[in-house]
Design a protein around this motif. Structure first.
Motif, PDB file in Angstrom:
ATOM      1  N   ASP A 197       0.822  -1.216   0.000  1.00  0.00           N
ATOM      2  CA  ASP A 197       0.000   0.000   0.000  1.00  0.00           C
ATOM      3  C   ASP A 197       0.856   1.266   0.000  1.00  0.00           C
ATOM      4  N   VAL A 198       1.672   1.397  -1.040  1.00  0.00           N
ATOM      5  CA  VAL A 198       2.625   2.497  -1.139  1.00  0.00           C
ATOM      6  C   VAL A 198       2.356   3.272  -2.435  1.00  0.00           C
ATOM      7  N   VAL A 199       2.509   4.586  -2.391  1.00  0.00           N
ATOM      8  CA  VAL A 199       2.420   5.411  -3.598  1.00  0.00           C
ATOM      9  C   VAL A 199       3.759   5.360  -4.336  1.00  0.00           C
ATOM     10  N   VAL A 200       3.695   5.353  -5.667  1.00  0.00           N
ATOM     11  CA  VAL A 200       4.918   5.349  -6.471  1.00  0.00           C
ATOM     12  C   VAL A 200       5.009   6.673  -7.231  1.00  0.00           C
ATOM     13  N   LEU A 201       6.121   7.348  -7.078  1.00  0.00           N
ATOM     14  CA  LEU A 201       6.367   8.576  -7.846  1.00  0.00           C
ATOM     15  C   LEU A 201       7.379   8.248  -8.945  1.00  0.00           C
ATOM     16  N   GLU A 202       6.870   8.221 -10.178  1.00  0.00           N
ATOM     17  CA  GLU A 202       7.680   7.862 -11.356  1.00  0.00           C
ATOM     18  C   GLU A 202       8.129   9.156 -12.032  1.00  0.00           C
ATOM     19  N   ASP A 203       9.425   9.407 -12.003  1.00  0.00           N
ATOM     20  CA  ASP A 203       9.970  10.648 -12.565  1.00  0.00           C
ATOM     21  C   ASP A 203      10.706  10.280 -13.854  1.00  0.00           C
ATOM     22  N   SER A 204      10.224  10.794 -14.989  1.00  0.00           N
ATOM     23  CA  SER A 204      10.802  10.300 -16.242  1.00  0.00           C
ATOM     24  C   SER A 204      11.063  11.409 -17.254  1.00  0.00           C
ATOM     25  N   PRO A 205      11.935  12.343 -16.923  1.00  0.00           N
ATOM     26  CA  PRO A 205      12.177  13.450 -17.854  1.00  0.00           C
ATOM     27  C   PRO A 205      12.966  13.055 -19.101  1.00  0.00           C
ATOM     28  N   TYR A 206      13.624  11.885 -19.066  1.00  0.00           N
ATOM     29  CA  TYR A 206      14.500  11.500 -20.194  1.00  0.00           C
ATOM     30  C   TYR A 206      13.878  10.433 -21.082  1.00  0.00           C
ATOM     31  N   ARG A 207      12.639  10.014 -20.765  1.00  0.00           N
ATOM     32  CA  ARG A 207      12.025   8.872 -21.436  1.00  0.00           C
ATOM     33  C   ARG A 207      12.067   8.967 -22.955  1.00  0.00           C
ATOM     34  N   TRP A 208      11.845  10.148 -23.508  1.00  0.00           N
ATOM     35  CA  TRP A 208      11.760  10.264 -24.968  1.00  0.00           C
ATOM     36  C   TRP A 208      13.127  10.521 -25.602  1.00  0.00           C
ATOM     37  N   LEU A 209      14.178  10.296 -24.813  1.00  0.00           N
ATOM     38  CA  LEU A 209      15.546  10.437 -25.329  1.00  0.00           C
ATOM     39  C   LEU A 209      16.267   9.089 -25.269  1.00  0.00           C
ATOM     40  N   ARG A 210      15.646   8.080 -25.880  1.00  0.00           N
ATOM     41  CA  ARG A 210      16.261   6.749 -25.987  1.00  0.00           C
ATOM     42  C   ARG A 210      17.035   6.675 -27.298  1.00  0.00           C
ATOM     43  N   PHE A 211      18.324   6.295 -27.214  1.00  0.00           N
ATOM     44  CA  PHE A 211      19.182   6.246 -28.398  1.00  0.00           C
ATOM     45  C   PHE A 211      19.139   4.876 -29.060  1.00  0.00           C
ATOM     46  N   SER A 212      18.935   3.811 -28.278  1.00  0.00           N
ATOM     47  CA  SER A 212      18.962   2.445 -28.804  1.00  0.00           C
ATOM     48  C   SER A 212      18.128   1.567 -27.882  1.00  0.00           C
ATOM     49  N   GLY A 213      17.786   0.368 -28.366  1.00  0.00           N
ATOM     50  CA  GLY A 213      17.002  -0.560 -27.541  1.00  0.00           C
ATOM     51  C   GLY A 213      15.521  -0.209 -27.587  1.00  0.00           C
ATOM     52  N   LYS A 214      14.740  -1.009 -26.865  1.00  0.00           N
ATOM     53  CA  LYS A 214      13.283  -0.920 -26.962  1.00  0.00           C
ATOM     54  C   LYS A 214      12.688  -0.171 -25.763  1.00  0.00           C
ATOM     55  N   GLN A 215      11.751   0.714 -26.038  1.00  0.00           N
ATOM     56  CA  GLN A 215      11.039   1.432 -24.972  1.00  0.00           C
ATOM     57  C   GLN A 215      10.260   0.443 -24.105  1.00  0.00           C
ATOM     58  N   LEU A 216      10.263   0.637 -22.797  1.00  0.00           N
ATOM     59  CA  LEU A 216       9.493  -0.218 -21.882  1.00  0.00           C
ATOM     60  C   LEU A 216       8.254   0.531 -21.396  1.00  0.00           C
ATOM     61  N   PRO A 217       7.226  -0.196 -20.970  1.00  0.00           N
ATOM     62  CA  PRO A 217       6.024   0.493 -20.482  1.00  0.00           C
ATOM     63  C   PRO A 217       6.322   1.339 -19.242  1.00  0.00           C
ATOM     64  N   THR A 218       5.637   2.455 -19.127  1.00  0.00           N
ATOM     65  CA  THR A 218       5.777   3.273 -17.913  1.00  0.00           C
ATOM     66  C   THR A 218       5.185   2.527 -16.722  1.00  0.00           C
ATOM     67  N   LEU A 219       5.614   2.899 -15.537  1.00  0.00           N
ATOM     68  CA  LEU A 219       5.014   2.331 -14.323  1.00  0.00           C
ATOM     69  C   LEU A 219       3.538   2.689 -14.252  1.00  0.00           C
ATOM     70  N   ARG A 220       3.205   3.904 -14.657  1.00  0.00           N
ATOM     71  CA  ARG A 220       1.795   4.321 -14.586  1.00  0.00           C
ATOM     72  C   ARG A 220       0.926   3.467 -15.505  1.00  0.00           C
ATOM     73  N   SER A 221       1.470   3.030 -16.643  1.00  0.00           N
ATOM     74  CA  SER A 221       0.658   2.187 -17.533  1.00  0.00           C
ATOM     75  C   SER A 221       0.457   0.791 -16.945  1.00  0.00           C
ATOM     76  N   LEU A 222       1.321   0.386 -16.013  1.00  0.00           N
ATOM     77  CA  LEU A 222       1.198  -0.935 -15.367  1.00  0.00           C
ATOM     78  C   LEU A 222       0.363  -0.870 -14.088  1.00  0.00           C
ATOM     79  N   ASP A 223       0.001   0.327 -13.693  1.00  0.00           N
ATOM     80  CA  ASP A 223      -0.687   0.558 -12.413  1.00  0.00           C
ATOM     81  C   ASP A 223      -2.159   0.191 -12.542  1.00  0.00           C
ATOM     82  N   THR A 224      -2.663  -0.597 -11.605  1.00  0.00           N
ATOM     83  CA  THR A 224      -4.090  -0.974 -11.637  1.00  0.00           C
ATOM     84  C   THR A 224      -4.840  -0.413 -10.430  1.00  0.00           C
ATOM     85  N   GLU A 225      -4.116   0.215  -9.502  1.00  0.00           N
ATOM     86  CA  GLU A 225      -4.772   0.656  -8.264  1.00  0.00           C
ATOM     87  C   GLU A 225      -4.619   2.156  -8.033  1.00  0.00           C
TER      88      GLU A 225
END
Lengths: 404, 404
Positions: A197-225
């Motif tokens: 029962d913990v809040v998660v603060l996902e800080d992602s200012p660099y997410r759209w600056l991926r140079f190589s490899g595959k983008q992963l889902p955000t934590l917020r997109s995996l959140d169901t609660e």
């Protein structure tokens, strides 16, 4: 003043020493890998100037008056579409615009943290977040970083043993290590947050600056609660001088953050929000991002290559897939802060962020964060050459046996 | 969430009810005297648009990059000259630029207030300041307001009996009462602050909007022990959409505020600061202020006259010499908040700020703050007529004997 007048947090902030690190960068001869500066050559200066001009000519908007403190609705709509296309279902109502993501960190902490409340952070982590959190007197729990993100066994141990209110994480190209949290760890983090029962603060200012490899889902997109609040920023993808970031999350979070923003600064500048909406309507942000990725990737490659070639024995550097930073690991016993202050900045004119500033406990001294976006490639190479040369004298003496 | 997740301050902010008061103003039929809105007709829209355009064409400034977090040096210099001309000796180094004066209030509280520390406020006071202070869990002491400012006997009693860290005061055209602190009280306040070793936070966004009477010295100009921090804002004299204010004080204060601003939002938008410096270099602010004073004085006169003419028996209004607000005093027992919510806003389409929102203790219900700058004179007259009519039913029944 006769009595001690400053609050505890003010004294601690003064002792954190970040100001010292940045003070060094007033030296114009200095090659600074310390800040998180984007490349100013890449700012869309003319387009942004035109977007501000437009903001003033659409008189119906009345850009100089007070407005809704969640921020310009049209910009929230544009942003919601972009976040949804990135895999995180978001509506304009799920967003509040803030003074950079930095203010969003501050307001989320203000919303949740009573003095003494448990707060999990990655170790090392973004020192600016610690600067915000300190204002609310949390009890910190540090979780070590692996190459693929926060160590989940250590996290589970802390959650089992202590009452924790919030986990602060930078899953994409972490500041300072550049690490990306693996999908398995993202799923495990959400599972643990639900269980404890913990809040998660996902800080992602660099997410759209991926140079190589595959983008992963955000934590917020995996959140169901509805326990993940996710932050982003225009600072690294457009320009930091805009001071424009955002928090996204469920209604109860956004409502509370909006209420607390009244006390912090009432609202963000409407002019800037209208200008950024104009920019996004009239220009191709994806093309701009593609340019940033290409140029920042070449800078990162240049820095990593120069370090790999020149670092003395016992020093290593990682090779991140995106973001703004590489992580330099020094041998045990080398105090990267002490040698920067005493030798590397004054004698070699090079600056970075020493690791002890990146832990609330200030316990780890033998590592450093190096930014590769702010300087051009020749300057990066010159700076790394100077730095590597200076570090020679701090390399451990290798026993003769090991050389044979 | 299973457990109570919000911090104490968040729950209190939600209960303060200010959001309710402003929510009412989404009604487009509404005549709102609630906000502190300047007259949008008076914004220098074209000049400010040109000032922003200039900011983008002076490429050497690099307006889109990170900069010094105390704010654009040239604007601090211009402002220092203006403050000095106003009688308060100030250098550019004594100034930090903030997100409106609101953020300066927040940062000063962050700098000084440990949980439980004593904080003196005027009663009533600016609710936005309470919103900022609440984040740091002070112990409030309320000092009643006289027509010429804070009651000094009550202040002395509190300072004698309790440990107080800071006194928050709005000496010029107080928000919400419009009162001006007399010179004798200003001197006495400084004397008491020295005697009891207390910091004074002087918040003066309305100082340059005096319609009549003589300007009095600022508290900071009377300060001999570097214990006054003084705040101002461009919100009321240029435009609130700029979100630009300032804190001035001795080096130890400005240094500490700058350090804490890193955690709050790193820095204010450089673009805006350059644009305002351009505006002030290319235009005559004094002429602009003269226009504001003339028009706001006529609005104040219209509101006061309409109230004096139409208010029912037992209700009174004051007649301030400047600022944005008049203070409506209702008979004992009239709950101005309750009747606004239940009757005056829904039935008459008029809003104001009820007094209970303006006391940390929420104890005084029979008064209200009315803003006279935001609406035009015919609308002010229409709104006051509706309000006065509605208040008739809440006027005390006058005993027959009193009428004879």
């Amino acid at each position: 003043m006769k009595k001690e007048i400053f609050a505890k947090r003010t004294i601690e902030a003064a002792q954190a020493g970040i100001a010292d690190a940045f003070a060094a960068s007033n030296n114009t001869e200095l090659i600074s890998f310390a800040g998180g500066f984007p490349d100013a050559q890449l700012f869309p200066n003319d387009e942004m100037g035109e977007s501000f001009r437009q903001a003033f000519t659409e008189n119906s908007l009345n850009v100089l008056q007070y407005h809704d403190n969640r921020g310009y609705a049209k910009l929230r709509q544009i942003l919601a579409k972009r976040l949804t296309a990135d895999g995180t279902n978001t509506s304009a109502d799920d967003i509040i615009l803030t003074q950079g993501a930095q203010q969003a960190i501050d307001l989320v902490a203000r919303m949740l943290i009573n003095p003494g409340d448990g707060l999990v952070v990655e170790a090392p982590t973004y020192f600016g977040a610690l600067g915000a959190f300190d204002a609310y007197d949390p009890t910190y729990y540090e979780i070590p970083m692996d190459a693929d993100g926060m160590n989940m066994h250590a996290l589970q141990k802390v959650l089992m043993a202590h009452s924790v209110k919030m986990i602060y994480t930078i899953p994409d190209f972490q500041n300072p290590t550049g690490a990306v949290m693996s999908l398995a760890k993202r799923q495990e983090l959400i599972r643990l947050a639900n269980q404890y029962d913990v809040v998660v603060l996902e800080d992602s200012p660099y997410r759209w600056l991926r140079f190589s490899g595959k983008q992963l889902p955000t934590l917020r997109s995996l959140d169901t609660e509805d326990r993940v609040i996710s932050l982003g920023s225009f600072s690294k993808i457009l320009a930091p001088g805009l001071r424009l970031g955002w928090a996204t999350g469920g209604q109860k979070w956004i409502d509370a953050i909006a209420t607390l923003k009244n006390g912090a600064d009432l609202e963000s500048p409407f002019i800037t929000m209208v200008a950024v909406a104009n920019y996004l309507s009239n220009n191709d942000l994806d093309a701009h991002l593609a340019t940033l990725r290409k140029i920042y990737a070449s800078k990162k490659d240049a820095m990593v290559a120069a370090l790999q070639e020149n670092l003395p024995n016992g020093f290593t550097v990682n090779n991140p897939q995106g973001g703004f930073f590489v992580w330099l690991q020094a041998p045990a016993g080398v105090d990267m802060g002490q040698i920067m202050k005493a030798d590397i900045t004054p004698n070699e004119g090079v600056a970075y962020i020493p690791s002890q500033n990146l832990y609330p406990s200030k316990t780890v001294c033998n590592a450093a964060r190096l930014n590769f976006t702010g300087e051009d490639i020749p300057t990066i190479q010159k700076g790394i050459a100077r730095l590597s040369k200076a570090l020679q004298k701090y390399a451990p003496v290798v026993p003769a046996a090991a050389l044979s």
